[in-house]
Design a protein around this motif. Structure first.
Motif, PDB file in Angstrom:
ATOM      1  N   ASP A  34       3.641  -9.684   0.154  1.00 42.41           N
ATOM      2  CA  ASP A  34       4.707  -8.685   0.102  1.00 42.41           C
ATOM      3  C   ASP A  34       6.019  -9.194   0.700  1.00 42.41           C
ATOM      4  O   ASP A  34       7.104  -8.953   0.158  1.00 42.41           O
ATOM      5  CB  ASP A  34       4.276  -7.403   0.825  1.00 42.41           C
TER       6      ASP A  34
ATOM      7  N   GLN B 152       5.316  -1.050   8.656  1.00 46.85           N
ATOM      8  CA  GLN B 152       4.124  -1.878   8.816  1.00 46.85           C
ATOM      9  C   GLN B 152       3.400  -1.542  10.116  1.00 46.85           C
ATOM     10  O   GLN B 152       2.175  -1.399  10.143  1.00 46.85           O
ATOM     11  CB  GLN B 152       4.501  -3.358   8.775  1.00 46.85           C
TER      12      GLN B 152
ATOM     13  N   ARG C 166       0.845  -1.194   0.000  1.00 46.06           N
ATOM     14  CA  ARG C 166       0.000   0.000   0.000  1.00 46.06           C
ATOM     15  C   ARG C 166       0.886   1.252   0.000  1.00 46.06           C
ATOM     16  O   ARG C 166       1.386   1.674   1.028  1.00 46.06           O
ATOM     17  CB  ARG C 166      -0.909   0.005   1.231  1.00 46.06           C
ATOM     18  N   TRP C 167       1.065   1.829  -1.157  1.00 45.46           N
ATOM     19  CA  TRP C 167       1.916   3.009  -1.240  1.00 45.46           C
ATOM     20  C   TRP C 167       1.238   4.194  -1.909  1.00 45.46           C
ATOM     21  O   TRP C 167       1.586   5.354  -1.634  1.00 45.46           O
ATOM     22  CB  TRP C 167       3.202   2.679  -2.011  1.00 45.46           C
ATOM     23  N   GLU C 168       0.276   3.935  -2.796  1.00 44.86           N
ATOM     24  CA  GLU C 168      -0.361   5.028  -3.530  1.00 44.86           C
ATOM     25  C   GLU C 168      -1.104   5.940  -2.562  1.00 44.86           C
ATOM     26  O   GLU C 168      -1.837   5.489  -1.698  1.00 44.86           O
ATOM     27  CB  GLU C 168      -1.296   4.464  -4.593  1.00 44.86           C
TER      28      GLU C 168
ATOM     29  N   GLU D 148       0.785  -5.941   2.202  1.00 43.27           N
ATOM     30  CA  GLU D 148      -0.336  -6.745   1.750  1.00 43.27           C
ATOM     31  C   GLU D 148       0.121  -8.194   1.646  1.00 43.27           C
ATOM     32  O   GLU D 148       1.316  -8.498   1.744  1.00 43.27           O
ATOM     33  CB  GLU D 148      -0.826  -6.245   0.389  1.00 43.27           C
TER      34      GLU D 148
ATOM     35  N   ARG E  82       2.194   2.336   9.623  1.00 46.70           N
ATOM     36  CA  ARG E  82       1.390   2.763   8.470  1.00 46.70           C
ATOM     37  C   ARG E  82       0.722   1.617   7.727  1.00 46.70           C
ATOM     38  O   ARG E  82       0.060   1.842   6.725  1.00 46.70           O
ATOM     39  CB  ARG E  82       2.289   3.575   7.519  1.00 46.70           C
ATOM     40  N   ASN E  83       0.905   0.384   8.207  1.00 47.13           N
ATOM     41  CA  ASN E  83       0.198  -0.778   7.655  1.00 47.13           C
ATOM     42  C   ASN E  83       0.359  -0.869   6.144  1.00 47.13           C
ATOM     43  O   ASN E  83      -0.613  -0.934   5.385  1.00 47.13           O
ATOM     44  CB  ASN E  83      -1.288  -0.712   8.026  1.00 47.13           C
ATOM     45  N   ILE E  84       1.614  -0.930   5.696  1.00 43.74           N
ATOM     46  CA  ILE E  84       1.885  -0.881   4.252  1.00 43.74           C
ATOM     47  C   ILE E  84       1.817  -2.241   3.573  1.00 43.74           C
ATOM     48  O   ILE E  84       1.675  -2.319   2.353  1.00 43.74           O
ATOM     49  CB  ILE E  84       3.269  -0.262   3.977  1.00 43.74           C
TER      50      ILE E  84
END
Length: 285
Positions: free
Chosen positions: A225, A215, A2-4, A222, A218-220
């Motif tokens: 990953d 993580q 999740r980066w966008e 998925e 910011r819970n990046i």
């Protein structure tokens, strides 16, 4: 990953289209491919390797700026900017207890070749960090190479590449790079290679530290990953690259670590998230 929509860094220098050609110093064809495979490692201060220029898709002789810009490359520029910003949000509070102020590195995007404080370098050396100017250098086409040539696709694998180079910057700020270089100057070539391996594995572990805190905060991540990150670490192992380039492995020539070592230390940083966990130099062999 999740980066966008994530924050973009202001520390991006886009030099694409401003590359320069150099005389071909290594034979073309198969010889160039072998050398390129051997040097396309995620490294720190790169050695002076010269490969022929490939020609830039951005080149505009009249302006030196962007010409026919590939939309996919522009997306990768945005991606790199977001990942860099995320490292900027992670490292300051981790270094503060060490009495070290985090100085944000710049990320230089280039095509074909670039001038740095470490000298003139071409894309064949892969992404690199130059301690002399505290900048990370990246030709975005390396992400294509990572997927098509090395079989390591995915956003998180690409993020690992950037985080690894930022890991070298952290080593520089902590004074580790200077100490290692001093030791390398007083040892044999084989011992110097071993020190280089320990340095690279620590940068892998530091990349894992970034992922751990990104993580948590910011819970990046998925599903899948972590496997992408481990796949990228494995793909640039010395043994993987040597087997691909010449069909056999010479462990004493390793400068970055085997695939298994790189995966182990990246995973260690990812799981533990502390600087103490990444002391490759004093780890029990």
């Amino acid at each position: 990953m999740r980066w966008e929509g994530g924050r973009r860094s202001s520390n991006i220098e886009d030099r694409r289209g401003g590359g320069f050609g150099r005389p071909l110093a290594v034979g073309g064809g198969a010889a160039s491919l072998v050398v390129a495979l051997l040097v396309m490692l995620l490294g720190g201060d790169p050695s002076d390797v010269q490969i022929g220029s490939r020609g830039s898709p951005y080149s505009d002789p009249a302006t030196g700026g962007s010409g026919n810009v590939d939309p996919q490359q522009e997306k990768m520029k945005e991606f790199a900017s977001v990942v860099l910003a995320d490292t900027e949000d992670t490292w300051p509070r981790l270094l503060e207890p060490q009495g070290v102020r985090y100085v944000q590195p710049h990320l230089v995007l280039f095509t074909d070749a670039v001038q740095s404080a470490c000298g003139a370098q071409e894309s064949a050396v892969g992404p690199f960090y130059c301690p002399g100017d505290q900048k990370v250098y990246l030709d975005l086409s390396f992400f294509d190479e990572l997927e098509s040539r090395f079989g390591a696709p995915g956003d998180f694998g690409r993020a690992y590449v950037i985080a690894h180079e930022v890991g070298h910057h952290v080593q520089n700020l902590l004074g580790i790079s200077r100490k290692v270089q001093s030791m390398r100057n007083r040892t044999s070539e084989e011992q110097a290679n071993q020190l280089s391996v320990l340095t690279e594995l620590q940068a892998d572990c530091f990349a894992g530290i970034w992922a751990n805190h990104a993580q948590k905060d910011r819970n990046i991540l998925e599903q899948g990953d972590v496997e992408e990150g481990l796949g990228a670490a494995s793909a640039v192992g010395d043994d993987t690259l040597q087997k691909r380039a010449r069909g056999y492995v010479v462990p004493e020539s390793f400068t970055h670590g085997s695939a298994a070592q790189r995966m182990t230390w990246f995973k260690r940083g990812l799981e533990q998230g502390t600087l103490e966990a990444c002391d490759t130099f004093n780890a029990r062999r």
